[in-house]
Each structure stands twice: as structure tokens, then as C-alpha cells.
Design a protein around this motif. Sequence first.
Motif, PDB file in Angstrom:
ATOM      1  N   MET A  83       0.660  -1.037  -0.181  1.00 55.81           N
ATOM      2  CA  MET A  83      -0.007  -0.046  -0.153  1.00 55.81           C
ATOM      3  C   MET A  83       0.760   1.283   0.081  1.00 55.81           C
ATOM      4  O   MET A  83       0.609   2.090  -0.691  1.00 55.81           O
ATOM      5  N   SER A  84       1.880   1.238   0.956  1.00 57.65           N
ATOM      6  CA  SER A  84       2.559   2.427   0.926  1.00 57.65           C
ATOM      7  C   SER A  84       3.490   2.817  -0.296  1.00 57.65           C
ATOM      8  O   SER A  84       3.420   4.106  -0.809  1.00 57.65           O
ATOM      9  N   ARG A  85       3.820   1.819  -1.125  1.00 61.00           N
ATOM     10  CA  ARG A  85       4.633   2.081  -2.346  1.00 61.00           C
ATOM     11  C   ARG A  85       3.351   2.743  -3.485  1.00 61.00           C
ATOM     12  O   ARG A  85       3.944   3.653  -4.255  1.00 61.00           O
ATOM     13  N   VAL A  86       2.274   2.213  -3.462  1.00 63.69           N
ATOM     14  CA  VAL A  86       1.554   2.810  -4.379  1.00 63.69           C
ATOM     15  C   VAL A  86       0.968   4.121  -3.768  1.00 63.69           C
ATOM     16  O   VAL A  86       0.947   5.180  -4.694  1.00 63.69           O
ATOM     17  N   LEU A  87       0.836   4.544  -2.626  1.00 63.86           N
ATOM     18  CA  LEU A  87       0.582   5.763  -2.299  1.00 63.86           C
ATOM     19  C   LEU A  87       1.815   6.727  -2.300  1.00 63.86           C
ATOM     20  O   LEU A  87       1.413   7.893  -2.602  1.00 63.86           O
ATOM     21  N   ARG A  88       2.936   6.468  -2.110  1.00 64.37           N
ATOM     22  CA  ARG A  88       4.093   7.307  -2.535  1.00 64.37           C
ATOM     23  C   ARG A  88       4.075   7.772  -4.165  1.00 64.37           C
ATOM     24  O   ARG A  88       4.349   8.849  -4.378  1.00 64.37           O
ATOM     25  N   TRP A  89       3.868   6.758  -4.806  1.00 62.79           N
ATOM     26  CA  TRP A  89       3.695   7.023  -6.158  1.00 62.79           C
ATOM     27  C   TRP A  89       2.483   7.987  -6.605  1.00 62.79           C
ATOM     28  O   TRP A  89       3.044   8.789  -7.298  1.00 62.79           O
ATOM     29  N   MET A  90       1.365   7.767  -6.014  1.00 59.97           N
ATOM     30  CA  MET A  90       0.263   8.533  -6.166  1.00 59.97           C
ATOM     31  C   MET A  90       0.728   9.966  -5.530  1.00 59.97           C
ATOM     32  O   MET A  90       0.204  10.997  -6.417  1.00 59.97           O
ATOM     33  N   ASP A  91       1.308  10.134  -4.497  1.00 60.95           N
ATOM     34  CA  ASP A  91       1.647  11.496  -4.144  1.00 60.95           C
ATOM     35  C   ASP A  91       2.486  12.179  -5.023  1.00 60.95           C
ATOM     36  O   ASP A  91       2.443  13.376  -5.486  1.00 60.95           O
ATOM     37  N   LYS A  92       3.778  11.435  -5.486  1.00 57.94           N
ATOM     38  CA  LYS A  92       4.695  11.921  -6.559  1.00 57.94           C
ATOM     39  C   LYS A  92       4.048  12.366  -7.942  1.00 57.94           C
ATOM     40  O   LYS A  92       4.287  13.091  -8.420  1.00 57.94           O
ATOM     41  N   ALA A  93       2.987  11.477  -8.411  1.00 57.18           N
ATOM     42  CA  ALA A  93       2.351  11.745  -9.471  1.00 57.18           C
ATOM     43  C   ALA A  93       1.115  12.830  -9.433  1.00 57.18           C
ATOM     44  O   ALA A  93       0.710  13.087 -10.404  1.00 57.18           O
ATOM     45  N   ASN A  94       1.058  13.258  -8.390  1.00 55.88           N
ATOM     46  CA  ASN A  94      -0.097  14.308  -8.089  1.00 55.88           C
ATOM     47  C   ASN A  94      -1.554  13.797  -8.681  1.00 55.88           C
ATOM     48  O   ASN A  94      -2.245  14.657  -9.154  1.00 55.88           O
ATOM     49  N   ILE A  95      -1.771  12.724  -8.021  1.00 56.77           N
ATOM     50  CA  ILE A  95      -3.019  12.285  -8.118  1.00 56.77           C
ATOM     51  C   ILE A  95      -3.946  13.178  -7.598  1.00 56.77           C
ATOM     52  O   ILE A  95      -3.613  12.979  -6.268  1.00 56.77           O
ATOM     53  N   PRO A  96      -4.837  13.769  -8.216  1.00 59.27           N
ATOM     54  CA  PRO A  96      -5.795  14.932  -7.190  1.00 59.27           C
ATOM     55  C   PRO A  96      -6.533  13.965  -6.283  1.00 59.27           C
ATOM     56  O   PRO A  96      -7.124  12.996  -6.452  1.00 59.27           O
ATOM     57  N   GLU A  97      -7.077  14.697  -5.215  1.00 56.00           N
ATOM     58  CA  GLU A  97      -7.805  14.133  -3.921  1.00 56.00           C
ATOM     59  C   GLU A  97      -9.094  13.746  -4.615  1.00 56.00           C
ATOM     60  O   GLU A  97      -9.797  13.059  -3.773  1.00 56.00           O
ATOM     61  N   ASN A  98      -9.530  14.359  -5.637  1.00 48.34           N
ATOM     62  CA  ASN A  98     -10.974  13.923  -6.014  1.00 48.34           C
ATOM     63  C   ASN A  98     -10.959  13.107  -7.219  1.00 48.34           C
ATOM     64  O   ASN A  98     -12.113  12.900  -7.821  1.00 48.34           O
ATOM     65  N   ALA A  99      -9.862  12.173  -7.599  1.00 50.02           N
ATOM     66  CA  ALA A  99      -9.896  11.287  -8.564  1.00 50.02           C
ATOM     67  C   ALA A  99     -10.680  10.425  -8.310  1.00 50.02           C
ATOM     68  O   ALA A  99     -10.657   9.826  -7.134  1.00 50.02           O
ATOM     69  N   ALA A 100     -11.357   9.718  -9.211  1.00 51.57           N
ATOM     70  CA  ALA A 100     -12.207   8.294  -9.191  1.00 51.57           C
ATOM     71  C   ALA A 100     -11.100   7.177  -9.108  1.00 51.57           C
ATOM     72  O   ALA A 100     -10.436   6.939  -9.854  1.00 51.57           O
ATOM     73  N   ILE A 101     -11.108   6.635  -7.919  1.00 51.63           N
ATOM     74  CA  ILE A 101     -10.164   5.324  -7.683  1.00 51.63           C
ATOM     75  C   ILE A 101     -10.972   4.153  -7.400  1.00 51.63           C
ATOM     76  O   ILE A 101     -11.847   4.033  -6.441  1.00 51.63           O
ATOM     77  N   LEU A 102     -10.562   2.916  -7.927  1.00 51.70           N
ATOM     78  CA  LEU A 102     -11.145   1.819  -7.927  1.00 51.70           C
ATOM     79  C   LEU A 102     -10.075   0.807  -7.369  1.00 51.70           C
ATOM     80  O   LEU A 102      -9.181   0.402  -7.932  1.00 51.70           O
ATOM     81  N   ASP A 103     -10.543   0.031  -6.188  1.00 56.45           N
ATOM     82  CA  ASP A 103      -9.830  -0.766  -5.336  1.00 56.45           C
ATOM     83  C   ASP A 103     -10.190  -2.190  -6.110  1.00 56.45           C
ATOM     84  O   ASP A 103     -11.297  -2.597  -5.439  1.00 56.45           O
ATOM     85  N   ILE A 104      -9.494  -2.968  -7.175  1.00 52.73           N
ATOM     86  CA  ILE A 104     -10.205  -4.138  -7.366  1.00 52.73           C
ATOM     87  C   ILE A 104      -9.667  -5.251  -6.259  1.00 52.73           C
ATOM     88  O   ILE A 104      -8.437  -5.610  -6.111  1.00 52.73           O
ATOM     89  N   GLY A 105     -10.730  -5.948  -5.789  1.00 48.16           N
ATOM     90  CA  GLY A 105     -10.529  -6.984  -4.970  1.00 48.16           C
ATOM     91  C   GLY A 105      -9.979  -6.248  -3.598  1.00 48.16           C
ATOM     92  O   GLY A 105      -9.197  -6.805  -2.920  1.00 48.16           O
ATOM     93  N   THR A 106     -11.035  -5.483  -3.107  1.00 52.44           N
ATOM     94  CA  THR A 106     -10.589  -4.731  -1.947  1.00 52.44           C
ATOM     95  C   THR A 106     -10.579  -5.434  -0.827  1.00 52.44           C
ATOM     96  O   THR A 106      -9.995  -5.004   0.213  1.00 52.44           O
ATOM     97  N   GLY A 107     -10.874  -6.853  -0.427  1.00 53.70           N
ATOM     98  CA  GLY A 107     -10.699  -7.527   0.639  1.00 53.70           C
ATOM     99  C   GLY A 107     -11.423  -6.841   1.873  1.00 53.70           C
ATOM    100  O   GLY A 107     -12.528  -6.513   1.715  1.00 53.70           O
ATOM    101  N   ASN A 108     -10.732  -6.623   2.848  1.00 55.64           N
ATOM    102  CA  ASN A 108     -11.290  -6.193   4.053  1.00 55.64           C
ATOM    103  C   ASN A 108     -11.223  -4.458   4.043  1.00 55.64           C
ATOM    104  O   ASN A 108     -11.738  -3.835   4.975  1.00 55.64           O
ATOM    105  N   GLY A 109     -11.074  -3.811   2.861  1.00 58.35           N
ATOM    106  CA  GLY A 109     -11.053  -2.467   2.673  1.00 58.35           C
ATOM    107  C   GLY A 109      -9.900  -1.608   3.292  1.00 58.35           C
ATOM    108  O   GLY A 109      -9.825  -0.511   3.500  1.00 58.35           O
TER     109      GLY A 109
END
Length: 173
Positions: free
Chosen positions: A1-27
Amino acid sequence: MSRVLRWMDKANIPENAAILDIGTGNGAFLVELAKHGYRNLTGIDYSSASVELARKILEAEDLTDVTVKEMDFLNCYGELKGFDVCIDKGTFDAISLNPDNSKEGKKLYLQVLKDALKDKGFFAVTSCNWTKEQLLDRFSEGFDFVQELPTPSFQFGGKTGNSVTALIFKRVH
């Protein structure tokens, strides 16, 4: 999770971006995304028990505006559309290793993913079963490779490898 979150921060993914967690499990990843300020979150899982657990966890975290749906990614019949980012932390592995219709499952996964993502939307995939080269080949149609995220490496027999591969792709038409 942390590596994807770091990438999202560096890529400037906006806070209102529509994000899909495929196979979310326990969320758990949805909780982390929300804690990082992301507001347009959807998680899907084919397991009703997982969806129920994810909803309880999100409720306990007072994150009642996060959407969680019981849905089989391969059988969602165009219900998933318009996402800026799709995240997979093992669902592609499970689908592609299923002994029943593995080849068809992989093709269907690719088509559903293309349908779910907006043009120029991002796909973050983490795999314990496929190498970078195999994933690049699998997602070569309809996607451009963006970058490989750093993962722990090991050495064996003079060769260096990774037990996990994490790649970012961009949807192109």
C-alpha cells in the motif's frame, strides 16, 4: 500500500480522482487512501463476507462516504466506468492462476480494466506471481508502461530478483 501511495503523491493524483480498488478484501487500502485525503473511492470484491467486513471497518473509521460493492470484476458487464486510477494488489494473480479458464480470465480482465479506466487513467498492479517482463507483455495492448515501483530484492545463485513486482501503466486508446 505504501509504495502505491508514495507513487500517487509523486504523480500528483488529485484528491477527487475516481479510484477503484479491485479485490478490496477488508478495505484496508480504502482506509489508507481516505486517510491520505482521497475522497472518490470505490472498492469491489466478489466475496460478500469481505464486503461486509470492509463496510464495518470503514464505518468504524467513520468513512461512510466510501463505496464498497459486492462484484465479480470479470462479470460486471460494463458497470465500472470512468475511473482515473485502478489498483490491483493480487486480483490479477488470483484470476490468472485459476486453473479453470485462466487464458480467458486474463483476456476478460484486460477488457474489463480497459472499460473501467478513463483514457490516460492509471493502473497500479502488484503481483507476487508475474515478473515485470510478463506483466509488460500482458498489459501491452491498450496501456503504456509508466514506471516500476521499488520492491524488496533478494540474491540467489548470483542472480538478483524480486518476490513482488509493482508496476504503473497508463490507459491509451
